[in-house]
Design an enzyme around this catalytic site. Sequence first.
Site, mmCIF file in Angstrom:
data_model
loop_
_atom_site.group_PDB
_atom_site.id
_atom_site.type_symbol
_atom_site.label_atom_id
_atom_site.label_comp_id
_atom_site.label_asym_id
_atom_site.label_seq_id
_atom_site.Cartn_x
_atom_site.Cartn_y
_atom_site.Cartn_z
ATOM 1 N N THR A 86 45.044 37.709 50.048
ATOM 2 C CA THR A 86 46.024 36.582 50.329
ATOM 3 C C THR A 86 46.837 36.944 51.449
ATOM 4 O OG1 THR A 86 47.241 38.000 48.786
ATOM 5 C CG2 THR A 86 46.028 36.231 47.623
ATOM 6 N N THR A 121 47.872 39.388 44.798
ATOM 7 C CA THR A 121 48.865 39.238 44.602
ATOM 8 C C THR A 121 49.250 37.710 45.247
ATOM 9 O OG1 THR A 121 49.619 41.502 45.253
ATOM 10 C CG2 THR A 121 51.276 39.966 45.753
ATOM 11 N N GLU A 154 48.454 44.084 40.333
ATOM 12 C CA GLU A 154 47.876 45.361 40.874
ATOM 13 C C GLU A 154 49.172 46.198 41.466
ATOM 14 O OE1 GLU A 154 45.406 47.049 39.519
ATOM 15 O OE2 GLU A 154 46.609 48.764 40.179
ATOM 16 N N LYS A 210 55.485 41.726 40.513
ATOM 17 C CA LYS A 210 54.579 42.272 41.779
ATOM 18 C C LYS A 210 55.670 42.184 43.014
ATOM 19 C CE LYS A 210 51.647 43.948 44.307
ATOM 20 N NZ LYS A 210 51.528 45.425 44.283
ATOM 21 N N ASN A 214 57.342 45.302 45.273
ATOM 22 C CA ASN A 214 57.340 45.593 46.594
ATOM 23 C C ASN A 214 58.439 45.222 47.477
ATOM 24 O OD1 ASN A 214 54.808 46.440 46.191
ATOM 25 N ND2 ASN A 214 53.532 45.052 47.301
ATOM 26 N N LEU A 256 62.172 57.051 50.325
ATOM 27 C CA LEU A 256 63.572 57.446 51.180
ATOM 28 C C LEU A 256 63.243 58.384 52.625
ATOM 29 C CD1 LEU A 256 66.377 57.935 48.670
ATOM 30 C CD2 LEU A 256 66.018 55.912 50.101
ATOM 31 N N HIS A 257 61.854 57.853 53.176
ATOM 32 C CA HIS A 257 61.505 58.707 54.378
ATOM 33 C C HIS A 257 61.691 58.026 55.448
ATOM 34 C CE1 HIS A 257 59.903 61.906 51.711
ATOM 35 N NE2 HIS A 257 59.285 60.981 50.956
ATOM 36 N N CYS A 266 50.139 45.043 52.400
ATOM 37 C CA CYS A 266 51.037 44.614 51.157
ATOM 38 C C CYS A 266 52.453 44.388 51.538
ATOM 39 C CB CYS A 266 51.036 45.507 49.977
ATOM 40 S SG CYS A 266 49.439 45.572 49.160
ATOM 41 N N LYS A 269 53.409 41.631 54.306
ATOM 42 C CA LYS A 269 53.097 40.293 53.830
ATOM 43 C C LYS A 269 53.662 39.787 52.437
ATOM 44 C CE LYS A 269 48.839 40.616 51.119
ATOM 45 N NZ LYS A 269 49.243 40.274 49.717
HETATM 46 P P1 NAD Z 1 40.561 43.157 51.033
HETATM 47 O O1 NAD Z 1 40.657 42.290 51.880
HETATM 48 O O2 NAD Z 1 40.119 44.470 51.215
HETATM 49 O O3 NAD Z 1 39.341 42.621 49.718
HETATM 50 C C1 NAD Z 1 39.187 41.452 49.443
HETATM 51 C C2 NAD Z 1 37.545 41.101 49.392
HETATM 52 O O4 NAD Z 1 37.404 39.838 48.971
HETATM 53 C C3 NAD Z 1 36.907 41.092 50.468
HETATM 54 O O5 NAD Z 1 35.744 42.086 50.440
HETATM 55 C C4 NAD Z 1 36.125 39.788 50.802
HETATM 56 O O6 NAD Z 1 34.832 39.812 51.599
HETATM 57 C C5 NAD Z 1 36.114 39.233 49.648
HETATM 58 N N1 NAD Z 1 36.071 37.916 49.369
HETATM 59 C C6 NAD Z 1 36.955 37.000 50.027
HETATM 60 N N2 NAD Z 1 36.483 35.517 49.669
HETATM 61 C C7 NAD Z 1 35.386 35.765 48.695
HETATM 62 C C8 NAD Z 1 34.737 34.955 47.930
HETATM 63 N N3 NAD Z 1 35.112 33.443 47.652
HETATM 64 N N4 NAD Z 1 33.866 35.405 46.948
HETATM 65 C C9 NAD Z 1 33.856 36.675 46.935
HETATM 66 N N5 NAD Z 1 34.322 37.475 47.657
HETATM 67 C C10 NAD Z 1 35.444 37.237 48.262
HETATM 68 O O7 NAD Z 1 41.715 42.937 50.149
HETATM 69 P P2 NAD Z 1 42.501 44.128 49.197
HETATM 70 O O8 NAD Z 1 43.363 44.882 49.934
HETATM 71 O O9 NAD Z 1 41.633 44.561 47.972
HETATM 72 O O10 NAD Z 1 43.765 43.017 48.307
HETATM 73 C C11 NAD Z 1 43.241 41.925 47.449
HETATM 74 C C12 NAD Z 1 44.576 41.603 46.894
HETATM 75 O O11 NAD Z 1 45.033 42.526 46.063
HETATM 76 C C13 NAD Z 1 45.733 40.851 47.627
HETATM 77 O O12 NAD Z 1 46.050 39.761 47.385
HETATM 78 C C14 NAD Z 1 46.474 41.980 47.870
HETATM 79 O O13 NAD Z 1 47.838 41.311 48.247
HETATM 80 C C15 NAD Z 1 46.471 42.711 46.435
HETATM 81 N N6 NAD Z 1 47.050 43.978 46.471
HETATM 82 C C16 NAD Z 1 46.308 45.012 47.427
HETATM 83 C C17 NAD Z 1 46.681 46.227 47.316
HETATM 84 C C18 NAD Z 1 46.280 47.313 48.357
HETATM 85 O O14 NAD Z 1 46.753 48.290 48.265
HETATM 86 N N7 NAD Z 1 45.248 47.011 49.113
HETATM 87 C C19 NAD Z 1 47.543 46.937 46.211
HETATM 88 C C20 NAD Z 1 48.016 45.889 45.267
HETATM 89 C C21 NAD Z 1 47.427 44.333 45.407
#
Ligand code: NAD
Length: 437
Positions: A86, A121, A154, A210, A214, A256-257, A266, A269
């Site tokens: 997202t 998110t 998450e 969420k 953050n 606090l670093h 995250c 955005k």
């Molecule tokens: P990412 O970009 O690593 O993974 C997203 C995956 O979705 C990609 O592999 C992409 O190919 C796939 N995708 C996109 N469109 C698709 C579709 N139509 N069908 C099937 N697969 C599709 O993203 P991420 O870091 O895993 O984050 C995912 C979400 O979780 C976001 O909203 C992010 O804000 C949230 N989030 C991320 C974290 C983190 O630490 N990365 C922690 C908490 C929440």
Amino acid sequence: MNICVIGSGYVGLVTGACFSEFGVNVACVDNNPDKIGALQNGEVPIYEPGLEDMIERNVSQGRLSFTSNTGQAVRDALVVFIAVGTPSMEDGSTDLSFVKAVAREIGTLMEDYKVVVTKSTVPVGTSEKVAAWIKEGQEISGHTSEFAVASNPEFLREGAAISDFMRPDRVVIGAEDEVSMDILKELYRPLFLNETPFVLTNIVTSELIKYAANAFLATKISFINEIANLCEVIGGDVQAVARGIGLDGRIGKKFLHAGPGFGGSCFPKDTRSVAHFSSEFGSNLEIVEATIRVNDQQRIRMVKKIEAALGGNLSNKTVCVLGLSFKPETDDVRDAPSIYIITELISKGLQVRTFDPVAMEGAKPLLPSSVVFGKDAYEAAEGSDALVIITEWNQFRALNLSRLKNIMKHAVMIDLRNIYDPDVAARSNFSYHSVGR
Ligand code: NAD
């Protein structure tokens, strides 16, 4: 129970692997065929400690599979998680196009009752949109089976994602009816039995939790960075201030670093997104807006700090940057401070050499082509006029300073993570600069 997770990135893969570890049958779906091909061949496309072993174990025990056949995965599942990206749009709003595409696809594919859960998110109000998009899909397919939409944000941290998922501080579930809430509680039963705290609430509140989490953590980082800047003016030590306030249980030591500001996929955005959608609701978040401004300024300050350490004269100078990922133990370089800082240094005429233990491949396409990549910290440092530590990987905490002094043109260190003791650096005859002390 059979579930599927659509989107096999950092969150989707960890979620899928961990649920399969609980004994659930999980299909991880992605529309990137290279990613699915690699996973089917036993290769894990991201660096996340412990993930590869967990995936291998559960695949071999037949509980975890990877597919690009969304139809089969959705039809077999009772619970369908949406875990696609997202990202931020130019104006700070959230690009929901991936979520929309998946929700419509689920609508066209489902033939019986499903609980569709947003783990991505998403701004407050998105779950209602997800329900509408699923219905649009159902109109195309002609199936009219019932479904529920729920929210289950998450909170995992990259680099510690497995333990964060298996032993979370809390699980948040937002649902509007008892049936879907009970199904999700059943799915999370191993954690329920573990006495993990559960926050069971409505969808809007769950979505907001969420962002509030953050935004609060990002605010702590911007706060201590402002205090660090004040310390530099008054001759204070931000590390001591952070300890002095962090030992107060009401404040807490974490986040606090002082440093180059927050980055990653995250905080940047999500702070922009919550500021944007709250203003659309007519309820501005002034503190979050200030947090974002302070963070943007902090990156600029870091570039100025490096320029000043080089004596202001940048012509024909080379800087070695250690650390590219936005934090240690991950290969994620999305919105990493390193990318901004290196790009700025190069635009000012500096040469940049760099090393990161796992993030160089991912960073290459985001960096100017003139950047030279070393095979380790020492090779990267060779002939440099200054060493800049941007990511506090453990292997950078105890560098051999006398060896560095011998191979560098000038012994200058700009430690943007405060991982060296200024006295130790001075004893090694380094001109040492850090943040807020
Ligand atoms: P990412 O970009 O690593 O993974 C997203 C995956 O979705 C990609 O592999 C992409 O190919 C796939 N995708 C996109 N469109 C698709 C579709 N139509 N069908 C099937 N697969 C599709 O993203 P991420 O870091 O895993 O984050 C995912 C979400 O979780 C976001 O909203 C992010 O804000 C949230 N989030 C991320 C974290 C983190 O630490 N990365 C922690 C908490 C929440």
